[in-house]
Design a protein around this motif. Structure first.
Motif, PDB file in Angstrom:
ATOM      1  N   UNK A   1       3.366  -4.359  -5.300  1.00 43.29           N
ATOM      2  CA  UNK A   1       2.883  -3.412  -4.300  1.00 43.29           C
ATOM      3  C   UNK A   1       2.308  -2.165  -4.962  1.00 43.29           C
ATOM      4  N   UNK A   2       2.971  -1.682  -6.009  1.00 37.77           N
ATOM      5  CA  UNK A   2       2.454  -0.510  -6.718  1.00 37.77           C
ATOM      6  C   UNK A   2       1.079  -0.801  -7.299  1.00 37.77           C
ATOM      7  N   UNK A   3       0.910  -1.976  -7.876  1.00 38.38           N
ATOM      8  CA  UNK A   3      -0.382  -2.354  -8.440  1.00 38.38           C
ATOM      9  C   UNK A   3      -1.458  -2.338  -7.354  1.00 38.38           C
ATOM     10  N   UNK A   4      -1.134  -2.869  -6.175  1.00 36.54           N
ATOM     11  CA  UNK A   4      -2.095  -2.872  -5.067  1.00 36.54           C
ATOM     12  C   UNK A   4      -2.417  -1.455  -4.619  1.00 36.54           C
ATOM     13  N   UNK A   5      -1.419  -0.570  -4.641  1.00 39.39           N
ATOM     14  CA  UNK A   5      -1.610   0.812  -4.188  1.00 39.39           C
ATOM     15  C   UNK A   5      -2.475   1.616  -5.144  1.00 39.39           C
ATOM     16  N   UNK A   6      -2.539   1.183  -6.393  1.00 42.87           N
ATOM     17  CA  UNK A   6      -3.311   1.911  -7.403  1.00 42.87           C
ATOM     18  C   UNK A   6      -4.777   1.504  -7.431  1.00 42.87           C
ATOM     19  N   UNK A   7      -5.177   0.598  -6.551  1.00 44.66           N
ATOM     20  CA  UNK A   7      -6.564   0.164  -6.478  1.00 44.66           C
ATOM     21  C   UNK A   7      -7.366   1.124  -5.590  1.00 44.66           C
ATOM     22  N   UNK A   8      -8.679   0.913  -5.577  1.00 45.35           N
ATOM     23  CA  UNK A   8      -9.554   1.761  -4.768  1.00 45.35           C
ATOM     24  C   UNK A   8      -9.274   1.577  -3.278  1.00 45.35           C
ATOM     25  N   UNK A   9      -9.635   2.592  -2.517  1.00 49.76           N
ATOM     26  CA  UNK A   9      -9.592   2.550  -1.049  1.00 49.76           C
ATOM     27  C   UNK A   9      -8.192   2.373  -0.482  1.00 49.76           C
ATOM     28  N   UNK A  10      -7.195   2.947  -1.130  1.00 48.69           N
ATOM     29  CA  UNK A  10      -5.823   2.910  -0.612  1.00 48.69           C
ATOM     30  C   UNK A  10      -5.320   4.339  -0.456  1.00 48.69           C
ATOM     31  N   UNK A  11      -4.771   4.656   0.712  1.00 43.24           N
ATOM     32  CA  UNK A  11      -4.134   5.953   0.981  1.00 43.24           C
ATOM     33  C   UNK A  11      -2.655   5.740   1.250  1.00 43.24           C
ATOM     34  N   UNK A  12      -1.830   6.632   0.766  1.00 43.77           N
ATOM     35  CA  UNK A  12      -0.407   6.650   1.097  1.00 43.77           C
ATOM     36  C   UNK A  12      -0.156   7.801   2.070  1.00 43.77           C
ATOM     37  N   UNK A  13       0.447   7.464   3.211  1.00 45.88           N
ATOM     38  CA  UNK A  13       0.723   8.441   4.266  1.00 45.88           C
ATOM     39  C   UNK A  13       2.219   8.436   4.562  1.00 45.88           C
ATOM     40  N   UNK A  14       2.796   9.617   4.746  1.00 45.66           N
ATOM     41  CA  UNK A  14       4.203   9.740   5.135  1.00 45.66           C
ATOM     42  C   UNK A  14       4.273  10.376   6.518  1.00 45.66           C
ATOM     43  N   UNK A  15       5.063   9.788   7.412  1.00 45.59           N
ATOM     44  CA  UNK A  15       5.178  10.318   8.774  1.00 45.59           C
ATOM     45  C   UNK A  15       6.645  10.617   9.090  1.00 45.59           C
ATOM     46  N   UNK A  16       6.905  11.665   9.872  1.00 45.28           N
ATOM     47  CA  UNK A  16       8.285  11.998  10.235  1.00 45.28           C
ATOM     48  C   UNK A  16       8.840  11.055  11.297  1.00 45.28           C
ATOM     49  N   UNK A  17      10.144  10.941  11.328  1.00 49.88           N
ATOM     50  CA  UNK A  17      10.800  10.058  12.293  1.00 49.88           C
ATOM     51  C   UNK A  17      10.444  10.397  13.739  1.00 49.88           C
ATOM     52  N   UNK A  18      10.315  11.687  14.029  1.00 51.55           N
ATOM     53  CA  UNK A  18      10.019  12.085  15.405  1.00 51.55           C
ATOM     54  C   UNK A  18       8.692  11.502  15.866  1.00 51.55           C
TER      55      UNK A  18
END
Length: 349
Positions: free
Chosen positions: A254-271
């Motif tokens: 998964x980390x390898x896939x995340x390090x490729x182009x056109x990938x964003x990591x987003x964090x959202x709150x529980x609420x």
């Protein structure tokens, strides 16, 4: 390290065709998802974004996991490496249900290990799929150890919830189906737990030039932490979506896939996850897991900071929302619905 290639996903698509339910896409009401603000000097007319919900919660066993489980067993059957002892897995969640279902479909023995604290309803559901359920220990780690011992002693084929290329490739078939229905798709939004679904979807999306938005709860951020550290690391788990997204460590795949182009990591709150889940019920009468609603929350959370669209967000200031651009075509994966809907019918006030 396990690696995943687009050819693996194409092979999985052919392998499980006719054995799983094709995903249904449902258009979101026009204007329900806001687009990103344009630069004041940009005088081009705004176009509404087009957003679809990928209703993968309607899959066999109630989640996308059926794809990977079916691909895993079928691939081993084709290779002649499926033992008489069948398959085994330690999981009382969606992965265990999918493994038991796929094994039943293929007339293969399935032995599922759970801690003795597992809810009776899960045990009953697993047995309903014909699985031999073994209750061992008070914690998941003890059930996993017993599963590994069983595999070593009997020769049973050990499956995994997410960290296996056949499992991830099966999950990636979902993006192939979405792309077939929307050939000019720009973006796919997917919740991330251990990373099996994300690995498969992102690998297929990259092949087609599609942006992938990887969404995690703020306090359940195994992939985001791995991106920040440059390697998989353990994280603490404290989220309303932890039952399905609560992996302590993401996979190297998964980390390898995340390090490729056109990938964003987003964090959202529980609420915002809870709010998105409730909105799906209120507007469409869709009841999904908090994990599935996590993907939608990325597009409905209040604006914070939106990074350059095709660059990963700096790990020190992760984005908490994603705003599609003018005219952007987006698919949001609703990945599972094994949930108690009672708090949707009578939400807290």
């Amino acid at each position: 390290m396990h690696t995943l290639a687009y050819n693996d996903i194409k092979a999985a698509t052919d392998r499980i065709a006719g054995r799983i339910r094709p995903v249904t896409l449902y258009p979101v009401d026009p204007g329900a998802i806001h687009t990103a603000r344009r630069d004041l000097l940009d005088d081009r007319p705004d176009e509404p974004c087009e957003v679809w919900l990928a209703l993968e919660y309607m899959q066999h066993t109630g989640s996308f996991k059926a794809r990977g489980a079916q691909n895993f067993i079928q691939a081993h059957r084709e290779a002649g490496s499926l033992p008489d002892a069948g398959v085994t897995i330690a999981s009382g969640g969606n992965a265990g249900l999918a493994c038991a279902w796929a094994a039943q479909q293929q007339d293969v023995r399935a032995t599922v290990f759970l801690p003795i604290t597992a809810p009776a309803v899960k045990v009953a559901k697993l047995r309903g799929y014909g699985a031999d359920v073994r209750l061992v220990g008070a914690e998941y780690a003890e059930a996993l150890a017993a599963c590994e011992q069983f595999a070593a002693a009997t020769g049973a084929l050990a499956s995994h919830a997410y960290d296996h290329p056949l499992i991830a490739a099966g999950a990636g078939t979902l993006l192939e189906e979405i792309h077939q229905q929307i050939p000019d798709l720009d973006t796919v939004v997917v919740a991330v737990g251990g990373g099996g679904l994300f690995s498969g979807v992102a690998t297929a999306a990259q092949h087609h030039g599609i942006r992938t938005i990887a969404v995690e709860p703020e306090n359940c951020r195994a992939l985001n932490a791995a991106i920040e550290a440059g390697r998989p690391v353990d994280v603490t788990i404290d989220s309303v979506a932890a039952d399905s997204l609560g992996a302590r460590r993401t996979s190297a795949m998964a980390l390898h896939a995340a390090q490729q182009d056109k990938v964003h990591s987003i964090l959202v709150p529980d609420a915002e996850i809870t709010r998105a889940r409730q909105a799906l019920w209120d507007r469409y009468r869709i009841a999904v897991e908090h994990g599935a609603a996590t993907a939608l929350a990325a597009l409905t959370s209040p604006d914070h900071r939106v990074p350059d669209r095709d660059l990963p967000a700096p790990p020190t200031t992760p984005s908490r929302s994603y705003r599609p651009g003018s005219g952007e075509k987006v698919a949001i994966v609703l990945c599972g619905a094994n949930t108690d809907p009672s708090n949707l019918l009578h939400p807290a006030t």
